[in-house]
Design a protein around this motif. Structure first.
Motif, PDB file in Angstrom:
ATOM      1  N   UNK A  71       2.568   1.775   1.621  1.00  0.00           N
ATOM      2  CA  UNK A  71       3.978   1.562   1.266  1.00  0.00           C
ATOM      3  C   UNK A  71       4.595   0.494   2.169  1.00  0.00           C
ATOM      4  N   UNK A  72       4.351   0.575   3.468  1.00  0.00           N
ATOM      5  CA  UNK A  72       4.918  -0.393   4.408  1.00  0.00           C
ATOM      6  C   UNK A  72       4.356  -1.789   4.191  1.00  0.00           C
ATOM      7  N   UNK A 114       5.648  -2.588   0.120  1.00  0.00           N
ATOM      8  CA  UNK A 114       7.037  -2.361  -0.252  1.00  0.00           C
ATOM      9  C   UNK A 114       7.962  -2.635   0.926  1.00  0.00           C
ATOM     10  N   UNK A 115       7.664  -2.002   2.060  1.00  0.00           N
ATOM     11  CA  UNK A 115       8.442  -2.244   3.270  1.00  0.00           C
ATOM     12  C   UNK A 115       9.693  -1.390   3.366  1.00  0.00           C
ATOM     13  N   UNK A 116      10.398  -1.560   4.476  1.00  0.00           N
ATOM     14  CA  UNK A 116      11.654  -0.871   4.741  1.00  0.00           C
ATOM     15  C   UNK A 116      12.738  -1.909   5.024  1.00  0.00           C
ATOM     16  N   UNK A 117      14.014  -1.525   4.923  1.00  0.00           N
ATOM     17  CA  UNK A 117      15.077  -2.499   5.232  1.00  0.00           C
ATOM     18  C   UNK A 117      14.939  -3.091   6.631  1.00  0.00           C
ATOM     19  N   UNK A 118      14.498  -2.260   7.581  1.00  0.00           N
ATOM     20  CA  UNK A 118      14.351  -2.750   8.962  1.00  0.00           C
ATOM     21  C   UNK A 118      13.006  -3.405   9.219  1.00  0.00           C
ATOM     22  N   UNK A 119      12.098  -3.282   8.256  1.00  0.00           N
ATOM     23  CA  UNK A 119      10.750  -3.829   8.432  1.00  0.00           C
ATOM     24  C   UNK A 119      10.234  -4.336   7.087  1.00  0.00           C
ATOM     25  N   UNK A 155       4.887  -7.000   4.951  1.00  0.00           N
ATOM     26  CA  UNK A 155       4.141  -8.206   5.309  1.00  0.00           C
ATOM     27  C   UNK A 155       3.111  -8.609   4.264  1.00  0.00           C
ATOM     28  N   UNK A 156       2.818  -7.692   3.320  1.00  0.00           N
ATOM     29  CA  UNK A 156       1.750  -7.996   2.369  1.00  0.00           C
ATOM     30  C   UNK A 156       0.427  -8.130   3.102  1.00  0.00           C
ATOM     31  N   UNK A 157      -0.359  -9.126   2.718  1.00  0.00           N
ATOM     32  CA  UNK A 157      -1.661  -9.334   3.358  1.00  0.00           C
ATOM     33  C   UNK A 157      -1.651 -10.564   4.260  1.00  0.00           C
ATOM     34  N   UNK A 158      -0.454 -11.009   4.651  1.00  0.00           N
ATOM     35  CA  UNK A 158      -0.361 -12.243   5.441  1.00  0.00           C
ATOM     36  C   UNK A 158      -1.023 -12.120   6.818  1.00  0.00           C
TER      37      UNK A 158
END
Length: 459
Positions: free
Chosen positions: A154-155, A158-163, A166-169
């Motif tokens: 998920x992180x 999708x991520x969070x507002x504070x984070x 990054x995807x696969x970068x």
């Protein structure tokens, strides 16, 4: 049985040792764990085929004595006992260090003694009690890794507002997927293979299972699938969530887990503390499982006149109490080193384990090749590819062992490991060789084969 094997394999190697592997190979550590899973699968399945046909006391050590020679069975079991005491000590060092996350004032040696008392108490209980406790400890780890994979995915995507996600970068940034070159994959394997130590427990537990033929087949398959899935995905998510230089921040001194670092850096409230609890339980479970394995190995050695006779005696609860006491040697060593303030102990002990366990794995695969040539066709479970797969696995083990040419910690481990091998060899020639009764080994195999045939008929 699967959870006991997972209890040893799914421990500090993943939650802590992966940091050192990431530091060597960068994002390409994913490839390392995929290769390690393939090698471990070959070992577990070849061992599973032999143990399901012959569920003898002493597991792969007794199998080596039958299909190679009494000397190789003797050496394999003593080497593995050496592995288990080192792993037990190393895991308790990790437990004690994780404890300092909340209580930095507690001395490392005091934490080791505290957690040692817990696992010794568990092992002194009955075999059934041990199995239940280890099942739940391992289950906590399995659930935790699954939750980490879900949250991590998920992180990442999708991520969070504070984070932001990054995807696969991170997999291709900071120097690319192979920032330290292709050779780093090979070198990192010397660290990665520590993570798979414990799969050997499958054959050791077979002799105490109610239906070993069925149990060992199921346990071998599920253990390998779980380990491959957990290791590759979990480590892949770690290097996807953090730049690999940050993810490798654990280092040899056991200061933090990459999994704890993920939540520390992302800033999810309370998540880092919860993760630290999980990695502590993981290390405690692995120490518990290895103390069990070491005591059973000593018991089998004594039963076959390869160790002092007093180690064969069991308690009224059928527990090898004296074997447990002898197998706390690694705990005592870890506590003494911690008390004297020695540094870098975990990294050195990990290398010592890798050096010894690679020798054990090689002997397991060689035993399988010998077994395969004379098998009786009554196997209910077979290694896919048979001897060709075993040879491929052996090539992989030798390839990892070859990193001793460039890995300093393995070279130092060899300075201890080689004299240990020479010492037990001398003891075999002078003392043990004259005590061994090959007819007893043959009788044990005949009894195990007959019992398995009867169980197969019932199934």
């Amino acid at each position: 049985m699967a959870m006991i094997a997972m209890g040893s394999a799914l421990g500090t190697g993943l939650f802590l040792g992966s940091g050192a592997a990431i530091g060597i190979a960068g994002p390409a550590v994913i490839v390392c764990f995929a290769l390690g899973s393939a090698i471990a699968a070959t070992i577990a399945l070849s061992m599973g085929e032999m143990a399901s046909r012959y569920p003898v006391r002493g597991g792969f050590g007794t199998l080596a004595a039958r299909f190679l020679s009494p000397y190789w069975g003797y050496l394999t079991r003593w080497l593995y006992w050496f592995v288990t005491i080192c792993v037990t000590g190393a895991e308790l060092v990790a437990c004690a260090t994780y404890l300092t996350y909340w209580a930095p004032g507690v001395p490392l040696w005091a934490g080791i003694v505290l957690f040692a008392a817990i696992i010794v108490g568990i092992n002194l209980a009955s075999v059934g009690s041990f199995g239940v406790i280890e099942f739940w400890l391992s289950s906590i780890k399995v659930v935790a890794v699954l939750v980490f994979i879900l949250i991590g995915a998920f992180l990442v995507f999708v991520g969070l507002p504070s984070s932001p996600a990054p995807g696969l970068t991170h997999l291709t940034g900071d120097g690319g997927f192979l920032p330290n070159g292709a050779a780093s994959i090979w070198i990192a394997m010397s660290v990665v293979m520590f993570s798979f130590g414990g799969i050997e427990l499958l054959s050791i537990t077979a002799a105490e299972a109610k239906d070993p033929g069925t149990a060992i087949r199921t346990a071998a398959r599920t253990t390998i699938i779980r380990l491959a899935f957990f290791y590759v995905l979990a480590v892949g998510l770690v290097v996807a969530l953090l730049p690999w230089q940050q993810a490798s921040g654990a280092g040899e001194d056991v200061t933090a887990s990459p999994f704890v670092l993920v939540f520390d850096r992302i800033g999810i409230p309370g998540a880092a503390s919860l993760t630290n609890i999980i990695v502590l339980i993981a290390a405690l479970s692995a120490a518990n499982a290895n103390l069990y394995a070491g005591s059973r190995m000593l018991h089998s050695l004594s039963a076959d006149a390869m160790a002092p006779a007093f180690l064969h005696r069991l308690s009224p609860r059928h527990v090898p109490v004296r074997g447990i006491a002898m197998s706390t040697a690694g705990i005592v060593l870890a506590a003494v080193l911690a008390f004297t303030g020695a540094g870098g102990v975990f990294g050195y002990m990990m290398s010592l384990v890798v050096f010894s366990v690679l020798l054990v794995w090689a002997l397991i695969l060689i035993s399988y090749i010998s077994y395969w040539r004379g098998r009786d066709g009554q196997e209910t479970f077979r290694l896919p590819g048979g001897v060709a797969t075993a040879v491929a696995g052996l090539v992989g083990v030798v390839g990892v062992f070859a990193t001793i040419a460039v890995v300093r910690d393995l070279q130092l481990a060899a300075l201890v490991g080689v004299p240990v091998v020479l010492l037990v060899t001398v003891l075999y020639v002078v003392v043990v060789r004259h005590r061994i009764d090959p007819a007893a080994t043959d009788a044990a195999f005949a009894e195990a084969a007959e019992a398995e045939a009867e169980a197969a008929a019932v199934r």
